[in-house]
Design an enzyme around this catalytic site. Sequence first.
Site, PDB file in Angstrom:
ATOM      1  N   GLU A 362       0.953  -1.025  -0.089  1.00  0.00           N
ATOM      2  CA  GLU A 362       0.022  -0.111  -0.186  1.00  0.00           C
ATOM      3  C   GLU A 362       0.912   1.217   0.092  1.00  0.00           C
ATOM      4  O   GLU A 362       0.522   2.401   0.492  1.00  0.00           O
ATOM      5  CB  GLU A 362      -1.149  -0.167   1.185  1.00  0.00           C
ATOM      6  CG  GLU A 362      -2.023  -1.082   0.838  1.00  0.00           C
ATOM      7  CD  GLU A 362      -3.254  -0.830   1.795  1.00  0.00           C
ATOM      8  OE1 GLU A 362      -3.611   0.291   2.269  1.00  0.00           O
ATOM      9  OE2 GLU A 362      -3.974  -1.732   2.029  1.00  0.00           O
ATOM     10  N   THR A 364       5.264   2.300  -0.197  1.00  0.00           N
ATOM     11  CA  THR A 364       6.361   2.116   0.781  1.00  0.00           C
ATOM     12  C   THR A 364       6.487   3.376   1.698  1.00  0.00           C
ATOM     13  O   THR A 364       5.696   4.083   1.484  1.00  0.00           O
ATOM     14  CB  THR A 364       7.673   1.992  -0.064  1.00  0.00           C
ATOM     15  OG1 THR A 364       7.771   3.273  -0.678  1.00  0.00           O
ATOM     16  CG2 THR A 364       7.715   0.979  -0.996  1.00  0.00           C
TER      17      THR A 364
HETATM   18  N1  COS Z   1      -6.790  11.675  -4.051  1.00  0.00           N
HETATM   19  C1  COS Z   1      -7.337  12.312  -4.933  1.00  0.00           C
HETATM   20  N2  COS Z   1      -6.748  12.870  -5.956  1.00  0.00           N
HETATM   21  C2  COS Z   1      -5.307  12.467  -5.963  1.00  0.00           C
HETATM   22  C3  COS Z   1      -4.781  11.847  -4.840  1.00  0.00           C
HETATM   23  C4  COS Z   1      -5.635  11.413  -3.694  1.00  0.00           C
HETATM   24  N3  COS Z   1      -5.095  10.880  -2.635  1.00  0.00           N
HETATM   25  N4  COS Z   1      -3.353  11.929  -5.132  1.00  0.00           N
HETATM   26  C5  COS Z   1      -3.046  12.315  -6.145  1.00  0.00           C
HETATM   27  N5  COS Z   1      -4.294  12.796  -6.785  1.00  0.00           N
HETATM   28  C6  COS Z   1      -4.333  13.487  -8.171  1.00  0.00           C
HETATM   29  C7  COS Z   1      -3.384  14.795  -8.147  1.00  0.00           C
HETATM   30  O1  COS Z   1      -4.105  15.752  -7.281  1.00  0.00           O
HETATM   31  C8  COS Z   1      -3.085  15.051  -9.225  1.00  0.00           C
HETATM   32  O2  COS Z   1      -4.258  15.839 -10.043  1.00  0.00           O
HETATM   33  P1  COS Z   1      -3.928  16.933 -11.043  1.00  0.00           P
HETATM   34  O3  COS Z   1      -2.873  16.558 -12.235  1.00  0.00           O
HETATM   35  O4  COS Z   1      -5.246  17.351 -11.473  1.00  0.00           O
HETATM   36  O5  COS Z   1      -3.316  17.990  -9.950  1.00  0.00           O
HETATM   37  C9  COS Z   1      -2.929  13.602  -9.926  1.00  0.00           C
HETATM   38  O6  COS Z   1      -3.774  12.526  -9.072  1.00  0.00           O
HETATM   39  C10 COS Z   1      -1.689  13.272  -9.854  1.00  0.00           C
HETATM   40  O7  COS Z   1      -0.989  13.011  -8.733  1.00  0.00           O
HETATM   41  P2  COS Z   1       0.546  13.139  -8.541  1.00  0.00           P
HETATM   42  O8  COS Z   1       1.104  14.189  -9.323  1.00  0.00           O
HETATM   43  O9  COS Z   1       0.887  13.037  -7.068  1.00  0.00           O
HETATM   44  O10 COS Z   1       0.881  11.623  -9.162  1.00  0.00           O
HETATM   45  P3  COS Z   1       2.126  10.992  -9.372  1.00  0.00           P
HETATM   46  O11 COS Z   1       2.121   9.857 -10.465  1.00  0.00           O
HETATM   47  O12 COS Z   1       3.232  11.853  -9.544  1.00  0.00           O
HETATM   48  O13 COS Z   1       2.516  10.223  -7.985  1.00  0.00           O
HETATM   49  C11 COS Z   1       2.110   8.632  -6.096  1.00  0.00           C
HETATM   50  C12 COS Z   1       1.635   9.579  -7.426  1.00  0.00           C
HETATM   51  C13 COS Z   1       3.622   8.312  -6.158  1.00  0.00           C
HETATM   52  C14 COS Z   1       1.640   9.383  -4.957  1.00  0.00           C
HETATM   53  C15 COS Z   1       1.110   7.384  -6.548  1.00  0.00           C
HETATM   54  O14 COS Z   1       1.731   6.825  -7.734  1.00  0.00           O
HETATM   55  C16 COS Z   1       1.248   6.446  -5.367  1.00  0.00           C
HETATM   56  O15 COS Z   1       0.503   6.640  -4.399  1.00  0.00           O
HETATM   57  N6  COS Z   1       2.232   5.409  -5.683  1.00  0.00           N
HETATM   58  C17 COS Z   1       2.145   4.249  -4.579  1.00  0.00           C
HETATM   59  C18 COS Z   1       1.333   3.309  -5.082  1.00  0.00           C
HETATM   60  C19 COS Z   1       0.799   2.297  -4.034  1.00  0.00           C
HETATM   61  O16 COS Z   1       0.507   2.581  -2.888  1.00  0.00           O
HETATM   62  N7  COS Z   1       0.917   1.078  -4.720  1.00  0.00           N
HETATM   63  C20 COS Z   1       0.597  -0.171  -3.596  1.00  0.00           C
HETATM   64  C21 COS Z   1      -0.704  -0.769  -4.264  1.00  0.00           C
HETATM   65  S1  COS Z   1      -1.760  -1.472  -3.297  1.00  0.00           S
HETATM   66  S2  COS Z   1      -0.897  -3.048  -2.274  1.00  0.00           S
END
Ligand code: COS
Length: 379
Positions: A362, A364
């Site tokens: 979920e 790292t």
């Molecule tokens: N709720 C609603 N919208 C969200 C959000 C959230 N929690 N987080 C991001 N967004 C939106 C942002 O607002 C942004 O929108 P705009 O482009 O309109 O501003 C868009 O989504 C992109 O966000 P961001 O720039 O943060 O995206 P990235 O791809 O750069 O990075 C991370 C996002 C790294 C935070 C994401 O890929 C992530 O959470 N990775 C880990 C995944 C994970 O937990 N995997 C485990 C799987 S389950 S075992």
Amino acid sequence: MDFALAPEELALRDAASKFAREIIRPKAAAFDASGAFPEAILRQAWELGLTNLTIPDSVGGNGIGHLAQAIIAEEISWGCSGIGSSMTAIDLGLLPIVLHGTQEQKERLLKPFLKSFRLACFGLTEPGAGSDAAGIKSSAVREGDFYILNGQKQWITNGGVSELASVFATTDAAKGRSGIICLAIEGNPPGLTRGHHEDKMGQRASNTTTLTFENVRVPVANRIGAEGEGFMVAMNTLDNSRPLTAMFAVGIARAAMEHAIAYAKERMQFDKPIATFQAIQFLLADMATDIEAARLLCLKAAWQLSRNERSTQTSSHAKRFAADMAMRVTTDAVQVFGGNGYSKDYPVEKLMRDAKLVQIYEGTSQIQRLVIARELLRP
Ligand code: COS
């Protein structure tokens, strides 16, 4: 502020605690050793209403609030976090529908989970896209009333045993995040292959597999959210589930601390119980403070969710702090046990192996820091 739990929250905590103590704990070591899937225990949990916690009362769910969900997660993972992960992965699989499904989708896809015991899973991660969730390559090409799904998902908790999978794919890789959609895959459609069960370091009772899709036909009616909303659906789902996963860390750490306290009181060295030495007392004191702090962060995130506020930052605070705390506390518990702690004859090495996964799945601990920093630096 009121830190007291409501009577119904106390009742749920006591029910979950009893289940963890009497049903889960006695079998935890055996499931850890064999890596077998604890289906009978999960069925019992379903019968007691300790699964499907996030299904809202509007479709017949128990209407268990976010605080109570978090409290239950701590108790269950105190018993065994591998079994706890199998239970919460159901909610992780259902949350996209709970949060972003239409009423028709909720009635059709969630209600069967209340009528009979079923498992669900959440399919985001791929061999080439873990932390970079927007980098997924699975493709969904629309043909009339269906999407044709191709690709592979990896590290899917309940992957081998689920009857519903929330799967993320892109309709157009060139669109990046805005090409991503979320699809609910029901049952075992032709073209879906479930990989072998991963032989994991910890949380070995949870079933973890790949899911491979070859020209799987998914009805458009099973798309959760609009085209292009899939990334937001995934992120919002994680905002909701991370406090629960963080509570797993609290449960693991509390179990480790309790074992360490009991052992320190009975283990004699230099003619005294080792609990009389400050070196041990300080380890135990830090464990207790850190567990309390992690629990409060988790409950704050749950409270925020219960007010329908965006909890992105608090959820990541809770997940990062609690996961790293559990790794530290379980490592110190092994230290209190000394050589015995390194042996499978004692319970704490399992907890140390189990804790490691909470720093990884979920998102790292490093990704949680990234999320927190982005929220801090948001214009
Ligand atoms: N709720 C609603 N919208 C969200 C959000 C959230 N929690 N987080 C991001 N967004 C939106 C942002 O607002 C942004 O929108 P705009 O482009 O309109 O501003 C868009 O989504 C992109 O966000 P961001 O720039 O943060 O995206 P990235 O791809 O750069 O990075 C991370 C996002 C790294 C935070 C994401 O890929 C992530 O959470 N990775 C880990 C995944 C994970 O937990 N995997 C485990 C799987 S389950 S075992």
